[in-house]
Scaffold this motif. Structure first.
Motif, PDB file in Angstrom:
ATOM      1  N   LYS A 127      43.284  45.857  31.724  1.00  0.00           N
ATOM      2  CA  LYS A 127      43.456  45.887  33.181  1.00  0.00           C
ATOM      3  C   LYS A 127      42.537  46.920  33.814  1.00  0.00           C
ATOM      4  O   LYS A 127      41.924  46.676  34.850  1.00  0.00           O
ATOM      5  N   GLN A 128      42.451  48.082  33.187  1.00  0.00           N
ATOM      6  CA  GLN A 128      41.608  49.143  33.730  1.00  0.00           C
ATOM      7  C   GLN A 128      40.132  48.720  33.729  1.00  0.00           C
ATOM      8  O   GLN A 128      39.430  48.942  34.707  1.00  0.00           O
ATOM      9  N   ILE A 129      39.693  48.090  32.668  1.00  0.00           N
ATOM     10  CA  ILE A 129      38.304  47.616  32.594  1.00  0.00           C
ATOM     11  C   ILE A 129      38.049  46.574  33.677  1.00  0.00           C
ATOM     12  O   ILE A 129      37.029  46.607  34.368  1.00  0.00           O
ATOM     13  N   ARG A 130      38.989  45.638  33.864  1.00  0.00           N
ATOM     14  CA  ARG A 130      38.835  44.617  34.899  1.00  0.00           C
ATOM     15  C   ARG A 130      38.781  45.237  36.292  1.00  0.00           C
ATOM     16  O   ARG A 130      37.980  44.821  37.126  1.00  0.00           O
ATOM     17  N   LEU A 131      39.635  46.217  36.533  1.00  0.00           N
ATOM     18  CA  LEU A 131      39.629  46.865  37.845  1.00  0.00           C
ATOM     19  C   LEU A 131      38.342  47.640  38.081  1.00  0.00           C
ATOM     20  O   LEU A 131      37.809  47.659  39.190  1.00  0.00           O
ATOM     21  N   GLN A 132      37.813  48.263  37.052  1.00  0.00           N
ATOM     22  CA  GLN A 132      36.543  48.975  37.202  1.00  0.00           C
ATOM     23  C   GLN A 132      35.396  47.998  37.465  1.00  0.00           C
ATOM     24  O   GLN A 132      34.520  48.268  38.290  1.00  0.00           O
ATOM     25  N   GLU A 133      35.431  46.855  36.797  1.00  0.00           N
ATOM     26  CA  GLU A 133      34.418  45.827  37.037  1.00  0.00           C
ATOM     27  C   GLU A 133      34.526  45.313  38.473  1.00  0.00           C
ATOM     28  O   GLU A 133      33.534  45.138  39.163  1.00  0.00           O
TER      29      GLU A 133
END
Length: 66
Positions: free
Chosen positions: A8-14
């Motif tokens: 989730k964190q990676i997706r939000l950063q993207e």
């Protein structure tokens, strides 16, 4: 951090990077990154970055043009 939280964190950063480039299209950017509902996306985004996605995108876009 669990694997799902990490994802989730990676997706939000993207999403944040894409939103900074296209601040007027935040909703579709969130959807393209794999976020579920708009309200869930907005809640998770605000929790991680401290601002609503549209406001954060506008601020980031403005900071990048200086």
């Amino acid at each position: 951090m669990s694997p799902i939280q990490f994802q989730k964190q990676i997706r939000l950063q993207e999403d944040r990077l894409m939103s900074a480039a296209h601040p007027k299209d935040v909703a579709s950017v969130g959807h393209s990154v794999g976020s579920g509902s708009r309200s869930q996306f907005s809640r998770e985004y605000r929790r991680l970055f401290g601002a609503a996605p549209s406001r954060d995108a506008t601020l980031l876009h403005g900071a990048g043009t200086r």
